[in-house]
Design an enzyme around this catalytic site. Structure first.
Site, short mmCIF file in Angstrom:
data_model
loop_
_atom_site.label_atom_id
_atom_site.label_comp_id
_atom_site.label_asym_id
_atom_site.label_seq_id
_atom_site.Cartn_x
_atom_site.Cartn_y
_atom_site.Cartn_z
N GLY A 23 0.84 -1.20 0.00
CA GLY A 23 0.00 0.00 0.00
C GLY A 23 0.87 1.23 0.00
O GLY A 23 1.45 1.54 -1.04
N SER A 79 6.60 -4.54 -2.20
CA SER A 79 6.10 -3.23 -2.59
C SER A 79 6.26 -2.23 -1.43
O SER A 79 7.36 -2.12 -0.90
CB SER A 79 4.63 -3.39 -3.04
N TRP A 80 5.16 -1.61 -0.97
CA TRP A 80 5.33 -0.74 0.22
C TRP A 80 5.89 -1.53 1.38
O TRP A 80 6.64 -1.00 2.19
CB TRP A 80 4.01 -0.08 0.59
N ASP A 102 7.61 -5.50 -13.84
CA ASP A 102 6.87 -4.82 -12.77
C ASP A 102 6.58 -3.39 -13.23
O ASP A 102 7.51 -2.59 -13.39
CB ASP A 102 7.73 -4.83 -11.50
C1 STX Z 1 2.75 2.05 -4.45
N1 STX Z 1 2.04 0.97 -3.80
C2 STX Z 1 2.58 -0.28 -4.07
C3 STX Z 1 2.02 -1.28 -3.10
O1 STX Z 1 2.52 -1.48 -2.01
C4 STX Z 1 0.79 -1.94 -3.50
N2 STX Z 1 0.17 -1.79 -4.62
N3 STX Z 1 -0.95 -2.58 -4.55
C5 STX Z 1 -0.94 -3.17 -3.40
C6 STX Z 1 -1.98 -4.14 -2.92
C7 STX Z 1 -1.51 -5.55 -3.24
C8 STX Z 1 -2.17 -4.02 -1.43
C9 STX Z 1 -3.30 -3.87 -3.63
O2 STX Z 1 0.13 -2.81 -2.69
#
Ligand code: STX
Length: 316
Positions: free
Chosen positions: A46, A113-114, A269
């Site tokens: 997120g 990701s985050w 990605d």
């Molecule tokens: C910039 N945000 C990247 C991230 O952490 C992310 N993108 N989508 C998600 C979910 C899988 C939680 C929908 O996390």
């Protein structure tokens, strides 16, 4: 096509709980696997994405004590969607409070990701508390990364979906999409707030995997999920992650240089392009670097899941 290892079987927590981390915030956490196993904390994306069941499945449940928690304002943590007292540094403090409450000296930190951003921030802040650091789909939350995905970059690969993301924002404000969304995601008009939250959330979920995932996109359009996900993400991004400077995580990577680690990245990605994982790899050469050709962003893509399982098995 190489034979991919699959995620460990579906699993339910053996314990769940809530931890009050401030006068305002309370976080939900859960423990899965082996209560006397090797501790690992798994960090969701997120920010604002909340934990989902597949995050429990990257570790052997016989070998690991798997801890997950909903970060402030999302999932089952409360108050839902709350932006006050919700910063990167509050989440780092919450991880420490959770670690101490659970009686853990050191733990493996895994995030995608985050979750990779938060995992790296935590390890750079408390390197002595991290047994291994496993980062998937690396997001360093630099200005260039935000510009790529929310302003002018990924839209060249997904022009149709980008049009829908731009739609709620008047032309006159499209030169700064994050600011324009932030105004509406924190505004008083509930209908506009939810329309923007859905558009923001669907944009990101459309770009998550190499092959389209209609179910994931439908989940992203759910009002409750989108409300927290879009508000919290936009709040962190408009504040550049609450970092002291752009590129802080790379500048401070020397703090984790001796921690056993792995960087796992999908070649295609679109959300957090490989340039960040590559920069981290060059700055942290001791970390195992695994590039997965036939994968995009999300951890459940076969190639990424398989490598993640191999890495966590090796670290167990
Ligand atoms: C910039 N945000 C990247 C991230 O952490 C992310 N993108 N989508 C998600 C979910 C899988 C939680 C929908 O996390």
């Amino acid at each position: 096509m190489t034979a991919h290892r699959l995620l460990y079987p579906e699993i339910e927590p053996y314990r769940t709980g809530r931890l009050k981390v401030s006068d305002l915030h309370e976080i939900y956490y859960e423990e899965c696997g082996n209560p006397t196993g090797k501790p690992v904390v798994v960090l969701h994306g997120g920010p604002g994405g909340g934990i989902v069941p597949f995050l429990r499945r990257f570790h052997n449940p016989r070998a690991y004590r798997i801890i997950l928690f909903d970060q402030r304002g999302c999932g089952r943590s409360t108050p839902f969607g709350e932006l006050a007292e919700n910063t990167t540094w509050d989440l780092v403090a919450d991880m420490e409070a959770l670690r101490k409450m659970l009686g853990i000296e050191r733990w493996q930190v895994l995030g995608g990701s985050w979750g990779s951003t938060l995992g790296l921030v935590y390890a750079e802040t408390y390197p002595e508390r991290v047994s291994e650091l496993v980062l998937r789909s690396v997001f360093l939350l630099r200005e260039a990364e935000l510009r790529w995905f929310y302003q002018d970059g990924a839209g060249w690969l997904f022009p149709d979906a980008f049009e829908a993301y731009q739609a709620p924002i008047p032309e006159a404000e499209r030169h700064d999409m994050i600011a324009a969304y932030h105004k509406r995601l924190t505004g008083k008009d509930e209908a506009i707030l939810l329309a923007c939250a859905r558009a923001w959330s669907v944009w990101e979920s459309t770009c998550l995997s190499l092959l389209p995932n209609k179910e994931r996109i439908a989940q992203a359009a759910d009002d409750r999920f989108a409300y927290a996900f879009a508000r919290i993400e936009c709040h962190y991004f408009v504040n550049n992650g609450f970092f002291r400077e752009d590129g802080q995580l790379l500048k401070d990577v020397w703090r984790v240089k001796d921690i056993p680690g792995a960087i796992i990245q999908g070649r295609y990605d679109v959300v957090t392009p490989m340039a960040s994982a590559w920069a981290l790899h060059k700055a942290w050469p001791k970390a195992r670097f695994e590039l997965v050709t036939e994968a995009g962003h999300t951890g459940t893509e076969p190639g990424l899941a398989s490598v993640l399982i191999n890495v966590t098995d090796a670290f167990s």
